[in-house]
Scaffold this motif. Structure first.
Motif, PDB file in Angstrom:
ATOM      1  N   ALA A 235       0.844  -1.188   0.000  1.00 51.74           N
ATOM      2  CA  ALA A 235       0.000   0.000   0.000  1.00 51.74           C
ATOM      3  C   ALA A 235       0.880   1.239   0.000  1.00 51.74           C
ATOM      4  O   ALA A 235       1.934   1.276   0.628  1.00 51.74           O
ATOM      5  CB  ALA A 235      -0.916   0.017   1.226  1.00 51.74           C
ATOM      6  N   SER A 236       0.435   2.248  -0.723  1.00 54.46           N
ATOM      7  CA  SER A 236       1.144   3.515  -0.733  1.00 54.46           C
ATOM      8  C   SER A 236       0.211   4.584  -1.266  1.00 54.46           C
ATOM      9  O   SER A 236      -0.822   4.287  -1.864  1.00 54.46           O
ATOM     10  CB  SER A 236       2.401   3.439  -1.607  1.00 54.46           C
ATOM     11  OG  SER A 236       3.093   4.672  -1.580  1.00 54.46           O
ATOM     12  N   GLY A 237       0.561   5.833  -1.056  1.00 53.15           N
ATOM     13  CA  GLY A 237      -0.227   6.934  -1.575  1.00 53.15           C
ATOM     14  C   GLY A 237       0.672   8.096  -1.895  1.00 53.15           C
ATOM     15  O   GLY A 237       1.736   8.261  -1.304  1.00 53.15           O
ATOM     16  N   LYS A 238       0.275   8.909  -2.851  1.00 52.65           N
ATOM     17  CA  LYS A 238       1.109  10.024  -3.285  1.00 52.65           C
ATOM     18  C   LYS A 238       0.270  11.257  -3.541  1.00 52.65           C
ATOM     19  O   LYS A 238      -0.870  11.179  -3.983  1.00 52.65           O
ATOM     20  CB  LYS A 238       1.830   9.670  -4.593  1.00 52.65           C
ATOM     21  CG  LYS A 238       2.694   8.416  -4.545  1.00 52.65           C
ATOM     22  CD  LYS A 238       3.977   8.632  -3.791  1.00 52.65           C
ATOM     23  CE  LYS A 238       4.841   7.375  -3.818  1.00 52.65           C
ATOM     24  NZ  LYS A 238       6.112   7.570  -3.071  1.00 52.65           N
ATOM     25  N   LEU A 239       0.853  12.428  -3.277  1.00 58.22           N
ATOM     26  CA  LEU A 239       0.291  13.662  -3.808  1.00 58.22           C
ATOM     27  C   LEU A 239       0.568  13.647  -5.304  1.00 58.22           C
ATOM     28  O   LEU A 239       1.689  13.396  -5.723  1.00 58.22           O
ATOM     29  CB  LEU A 239       0.948  14.878  -3.158  1.00 58.22           C
ATOM     30  CG  LEU A 239       0.667  15.065  -1.667  1.00 58.22           C
ATOM     31  CD1 LEU A 239       1.452  16.245  -1.127  1.00 58.22           C
ATOM     32  CD2 LEU A 239      -0.813  15.263  -1.417  1.00 58.22           C
ATOM     33  N   ALA A 240      -0.423  13.904  -6.100  1.00 63.92           N
ATOM     34  CA  ALA A 240      -0.313  13.622  -7.525  1.00 63.92           C
ATOM     35  C   ALA A 240       0.598  14.598  -8.269  1.00 63.92           C
ATOM     36  O   ALA A 240       1.251  14.220  -9.213  1.00 63.92           O
ATOM     37  CB  ALA A 240      -1.694  13.620  -8.172  1.00 63.92           C
ATOM     38  N   ALA A 241       0.627  15.863  -7.846  1.00 60.36           N
ATOM     39  CA  ALA A 241       1.405  16.879  -8.554  1.00 60.36           C
ATOM     40  C   ALA A 241       1.070  16.837 -10.048  1.00 60.36           C
ATOM     41  O   ALA A 241      -0.045  16.529 -10.427  1.00 60.36           O
ATOM     42  CB  ALA A 241       2.898  16.680  -8.287  1.00 60.36           C
ATOM     43  N   ALA A 242       2.045  17.129 -10.902  1.00 60.98           N
ATOM     44  CA  ALA A 242       1.780  17.182 -12.342  1.00 60.98           C
ATOM     45  C   ALA A 242       2.112  15.842 -12.975  1.00 60.98           C
ATOM     46  O   ALA A 242       3.018  15.721 -13.795  1.00 60.98           O
ATOM     47  CB  ALA A 242       2.606  18.301 -12.985  1.00 60.98           C
ATOM     48  N   THR A 243       1.392  14.801 -12.590  1.00 60.70           N
ATOM     49  CA  THR A 243       1.714  13.470 -13.076  1.00 60.70           C
ATOM     50  C   THR A 243       0.513  12.837 -13.766  1.00 60.70           C
ATOM     51  O   THR A 243      -0.609  13.291 -13.648  1.00 60.70           O
ATOM     52  CB  THR A 243       2.137  12.545 -11.923  1.00 60.70           C
ATOM     53  OG1 THR A 243       0.984  12.229 -11.143  1.00 60.70           O
ATOM     54  CG2 THR A 243       3.164  13.203 -11.040  1.00 60.70           C
ATOM     55  N   ASN A 244       0.767  11.778 -14.497  1.00 59.50           N
ATOM     56  CA  ASN A 244      -0.315  10.945 -15.021  1.00 59.50           C
ATOM     57  C   ASN A 244       0.030   9.474 -14.819  1.00 59.50           C
ATOM     58  O   ASN A 244      -0.247   8.633 -15.661  1.00 59.50           O
ATOM     59  CB  ASN A 244      -0.596  11.243 -16.494  1.00 59.50           C
ATOM     60  CG  ASN A 244       0.597  10.941 -17.384  1.00 59.50           C
ATOM     61  OD1 ASN A 244       1.704  10.728 -16.901  1.00 59.50           O
ATOM     62  ND2 ASN A 244       0.378  10.928 -18.676  1.00 59.50           N
ATOM     63  N   GLY A 245       0.645   9.182 -13.666  1.00 64.25           N
ATOM     64  CA  GLY A 245       0.968   7.799 -13.376  1.00 64.25           C
ATOM     65  C   GLY A 245       1.782   7.649 -12.106  1.00 64.25           C
ATOM     66  O   GLY A 245       2.006   8.612 -11.364  1.00 64.25           O
ATOM     67  N   GLY A 246       2.216   6.447 -11.864  1.00 62.09           N
ATOM     68  CA  GLY A 246       3.039   6.129 -10.711  1.00 62.09           C
ATOM     69  C   GLY A 246       3.664   4.757 -10.905  1.00 62.09           C
ATOM     70  O   GLY A 246       3.504   4.127 -11.957  1.00 62.09           O
ATOM     71  N   TYR A 247       4.387   4.295  -9.902  1.00 66.59           N
ATOM     72  CA  TYR A 247       4.984   2.966 -10.016  1.00 66.59           C
ATOM     73  C   TYR A 247       5.105   2.339  -8.636  1.00 66.59           C
ATOM     74  O   TYR A 247       5.058   3.017  -7.613  1.00 66.59           O
ATOM     75  CB  TYR A 247       6.341   3.031 -10.712  1.00 66.59           C
ATOM     76  CG  TYR A 247       7.440   3.732  -9.939  1.00 66.59           C
ATOM     77  CD1 TYR A 247       8.292   3.023  -9.086  1.00 66.59           C
ATOM     78  CD2 TYR A 247       7.644   5.104 -10.071  1.00 66.59           C
ATOM     79  CE1 TYR A 247       9.298   3.662  -8.390  1.00 66.59           C
ATOM     80  CE2 TYR A 247       8.645   5.751  -9.376  1.00 66.59           C
ATOM     81  CZ  TYR A 247       9.472   5.026  -8.540  1.00 66.59           C
ATOM     82  OH  TYR A 247      10.467   5.660  -7.842  1.00 66.59           O
TER      83      TYR A 247
END
Length: 623
Positions: A235-247
Motif C-alpha cells: 500500500a502507498s499513496g502520493k500527492l499527484a502533482a503534475a503526473t499521469n501515473g506512478g509505479y
C-alpha cells in the motif's frame, strides 16, 4: 288564411331555415379552418384525454469554475445536453453576450455562487421544505432572503456499486455538499472511470492514466496490491502533482501469479478536493523480478561517500577505521547562490580530512548543493558563465580532483539550459584533468509518473547528462518516503535493479554509481483501519512528519539498547532489516540496510558492471 297562403308560408320558412343552415355551416367551417390554421393542428385528429400536471423537471446545474471561459465547442455541447441551469460566478461582458445568445433556453445565473446550509435550513418551524433541498445559489452573501433556486443535495455511499455507476453525475465535497453536473459537460469529461494501464517495466510495475482536462486535477491517489484472498500485500499513496501515473513493486514475496491493483483517485477543482474517490481495480499477472546472480565480472566495485558539513566528526571516525576502502569522498562544502557564487560551509578544507585523502590516495570531489529550483533558474538563465568560472576557480585553487553537482530541484522549463550548463562545465573540467560528477534523483521511466519533484524528473535528462559527465550518481533511497503513512523499505533491491537497468539504457555502466542510504525512518505503527495512502507522502513543510523520526546507524544502536521492546529480522525479499520497537511510548517500524544488505547491492553493481556505490552518509555504520 287559405290553403295556398299556408303552403307559401311553409315554403318560405323552409327556405329561410335552409339558408340559415347553409350560412351557419359556412361560418362555422370558416372559423374552424381559421383555428386550425392558427394552431397548426387538425382538430379531427384530437381525441379527448384526461390531462395530468407534468412533473417539474429536475434542475441540472452546470457550475462553471471561477476564471474559466467557455469556448464555442463547449457551449454547443451544453446546448445539446440536459443542462437547464448554468452558474457563472465571474463571466466577462463578452462571455455574457455569447452565452445569452447561444443558450437562450437555459437559465443562466451570472455572478451567483453555490451556497449551502442557509438560515432556513436551521429553522425547525419550516416543515414544508425538506432540509436536504436547502442548498441554493445566491449573489454576494449566502443568505436565505437572496435564495434563487433550491438544489437537491444527493446522498451517496461511495462504497456501493450503484453510487459508483452514477458517479459521473455526482461529486461530493469534503463538507458533504453535492453538485449536480451533466455527464455531457465538457468540463467533466473525465468523470467516467479513468482507464488505468499497468505494465511491467524493468522489473517494476508502472501504472498510467489519462490526464484530466483543465480545471480538473488529481489531488492525490493511493494504490493497494491485493492477493487472491483480497489481503493487502502493498500500500502507498502520493500527492499527484503534475503526473499521469506512478509505479510500485510488491514489498513482500508473492506466492501467486494473479494480483489485483486497486487505485483510488481524489479529484479537485481549484482548491476544492472532493471527499470521495474514484476506485479502479485491475487484475494483472505478477512476474517475479530476476534473482540476483553471483558476480560475472572481476572488476572491483568502487565505494564512495558523501560527508555533510554537520556530520564531519562522525565521518572522520569512520574513515580512520578503514581508509583504504574509499575511492572518492564528497564533503558537502558548497551551497549554490543565485548570482552563481558559492557559499562555503564551516568545515571547508578540514585539515583532518585533507590528510586522510592525501595519505590514502582518495579522490576528493566536493559537492555543491541546492534544493531550490528558483536559485537554479536564476543561475542558468542569468549567471551560467559566472557560475562555471566560479567552479573552475574553486577546483583549481584548492586542487580538488573534481566537483559533484547535487542540484535536486530544477524547473522543467530549464531542462535545455541545464544540459548546456553541464556540457560546458564538463568541457572545461576535462581540459584541466578534473572529474565532473552529477547526482540525480531516482528515475525508471521518462513519462510523467513521479509525484515527488515531477519537474526535476523531466528536467534531468539522463542520456544527455550521462553523455558528458564522468560519474552519474543515482540517489536510490526513500522508496518509502519519510511522510508515508505506510512503513516500507528505503531501497528495496528489486528497485535498485530497475534503476540500474534504466540507467544502462541511457549511458555506459562505467559512469553509473548507485547511491545507498545508511539511515532509517522510524514510522509510527499504522492502524489497521487506515485507508491505504489517502494522504501519504506530504511535503516536509506540511507538518505531517512530526511523528516520524530519522535515525543514523549510531541512533539505531541507541534505540536497540533503550527501547522498552525491540525485535528485528532480515527481510530476504527486499534485502533490508525490518525492526519493530517502542520508544518514548510510541510503537514504531523501521527499515535499514545492514552489512548483508550492502553486500547484496555491491553484488548487484558487479553483476551489471556499474562503477560503484556511494553512501549517504558514513558515521556509525558497520559495513
Amino acid at each position: 288564411m287559405t290553403k295556398k297562403q299556408i303552403f307559401l308560408l311553409g315554403v318560405g320558412v323552409l327556405i329561410i331555415a335552409m339558408v340559415s343552415g347553409i350560412f351557419w355551416y359556412t361560418y362555422s367551417n370558416k372559423k374552424t379552418l381559421e383555428i386550425e390554421s392558427l394552431l397548426h393542428i387538425n382538430i379531427a385528429e384530437v381525441t379527448p384525454t384526461v390531462t395530468e400536471q407534468p412533473p417539474e423537471p429536475t434542475p441540472i446545474f452546470l457550475i462553471i469554475p471561477a476564471g474559466y471561459a467557455l469556448n464555442a465547442e463547449e457551449i454547443n455541447q451544453i446546448k445539446d445536453s440536459d443542462v437547464n441551469s448554468i452558474i457563472m460566478p465571474d463571466a466577462t461582458e463578452e462571455q455574457k453576450l455569447i452565452v445569452n445568445d447561444r443558450l437562450s433556453d437555459t437559465d443562466i445565473y451570472f455572478g451567483y455562487k453555490y451556497c449551502k446550509n442557509s438560515k432556513l435550513a436551521n429553522t425547525s418551524d419550516i416543515e414544508s421544505v425538506p432540509l436536504k433541498e436547502l442548498n441554493y445559489i445566491a449573489k454576494e452573501e449566502c443568505l436565505e432572503e437572496q435564495k434563487i433556486k433550491n438544489i437537491e443535495r444527493l446522498q451517496c455511499d461511495i462504497k456501493t456499486e450503484n453510487c459508483q455507476n452514477s458517479f459521473n453525475n455526482l461529486l461530493r465535497q469534503k463538507d458533504e455538499m453535492s453538485y449536480i453536473y451533466s455527464p455531457a459537460s465538457p468540463l467533466l469529461s473525465l468523470f467516467t472511470f479513468p482507464e488505468v494501464i499497468i505494465e511491467n517495466r524493468l522489473g517494476t510495475y508502472i501504472f498510467t492514466w489519462k490526464t484530466p482536462p483543465y480545471p480538473l486535477r488529481i489531488s492525490h491517489y493511493s494504490i493497494e496490491v491485493l492477493n487472491a484472498s483480497r489481503k493487502r500485500i502493498y500500500a502507498s499513496g502520493k500527492l499527484a502533482a503534475a503526473t499521469n501515473g506512478g509505479y510500485y513493486m510488491p514489498v513482500s514475496e508473492v506466492k501467486q501469479q494473479l494480483l489485483t491493483t486497486k487505485v483510488r483517485f481524489w479529484y479537485k477543482i481549484d482548491k476544492t478536493t472532493f471527499a470521495d474517490p474514484f476506485i479502479v481495480e485491475k487484475v494483472f499477472s505478477y512476474i517475479p523480478p530476476t534473482s540476483i546472480e553471483s558476480p560475472t565480472t572481476t572488476t572491483k566495485t568502487k565505494q564512495m561517500t558523501w560527508i555533510p558539513d554537520w556530520g564531519m566528526n562522525e565521518a572522520l571516525e569512520s574513515l580512520r577505521k578503514n581508509p583504504k576502502k574509499w575511492y572518492t569522498v564528497s564533503p558537502v562544502w558548497f551551497i549554490l547562490n543565485k548570482n552563481g557564487t558559492l557559499d562555503k560551509r564551516a568545515t571547508l578544507n578540514s585539515p583532518a580530512l585533507l590528510k586522510i585523502v592525501k595519505d590514502n590516495k582518495i579522490k576528493l570531489i566536493p559537492t555543491i548543493s541546492t534544493f531550490d529550483a528558483d536559485v537554479v533558474k536564476e543561475v542558468l538563465n542569468k549567471n551560467m558563465d559566472k557560475h562555471i568560472a566560479e567552479i573552475m576557480k574553486t577546483v583549481n585553487t584548492y586542487e580538488y580532483d573534481g566537483i559533484d553537482l547535487d542540484y535536486e530541484s530544477t524547473y522543467e522549463a530549464d531542462k535545455e539550459l541545464l544540459i548546456t550548463f553541464v556540457t560546458k562545465l564538463a568541457d572545461k573540467l576535462h581540459k584541466n584533468g578534473k572529474i565532473l560528477s552529477f547526482t540525480a534523483i531516482p528515475k525508471i521511466d521518462d513519462r510523467r509518473i513521479y509525484s515527488f519533484l515531477p519537474q526535476t524528473h523531466q528536467a534531468q535528462d539522463w542520456q544527455a547528462i550521462g553523455a558528458v559527465v564522468d560519474e552519474f550518481r543515482i540517489m536510490a533511497y526513500d522508496y518509502t518516503g519519510q511522510g508515508s503513512l505506510q512503513p516500507g523499505p528505503l531501497s528495496p533491491v528489486q528497485w535498485n535493479e530497475t534503476l540500474i537497468k534504466y540507467a544502462l539504457s541511457k549511458m555506459p555502466g562505467e559512469k553509473i554509481v548507485l547511491a545507498l542510504p545508511l539511515y532509517s525512518h522510524g514510522w509510527p505503527k499504522p492502524k489497521t483501519s487506515n485507508l491505504a495512502g489517502s494522504n501519504n507522502d506530504k511535503s516536509l513543510s506540511s507538518g505531517e512528519l512530526k511523528n516520524t523520526i530519522s535515525l543514523q546507524h549510531d541512533s539505531i544502536d541507541y534505540v536497540k539498547r533503550h527501547s522498552s521492546y525491540y525485535r528485528e529480522k532480515y527481510d530476504p525479499w527486499v534485502k533490508e532489516m525490518r525492526a519493530e520497537f517502542k520508544y518514548n511510548g510510541v510503537e514504531r517500524i523501521m527499515y535499514y540496510l545492514n552489512k548483508q544488505s550492502i553486500e547484496s547491492r555491491i553484488n548487484l553493481a558487479e553483476k551489471y558492471g556499474i562503477t560503484g556505490v556511494c553512501y549517504w552518509r558514513i558515521g556509525g555504520e558497520r559495513l
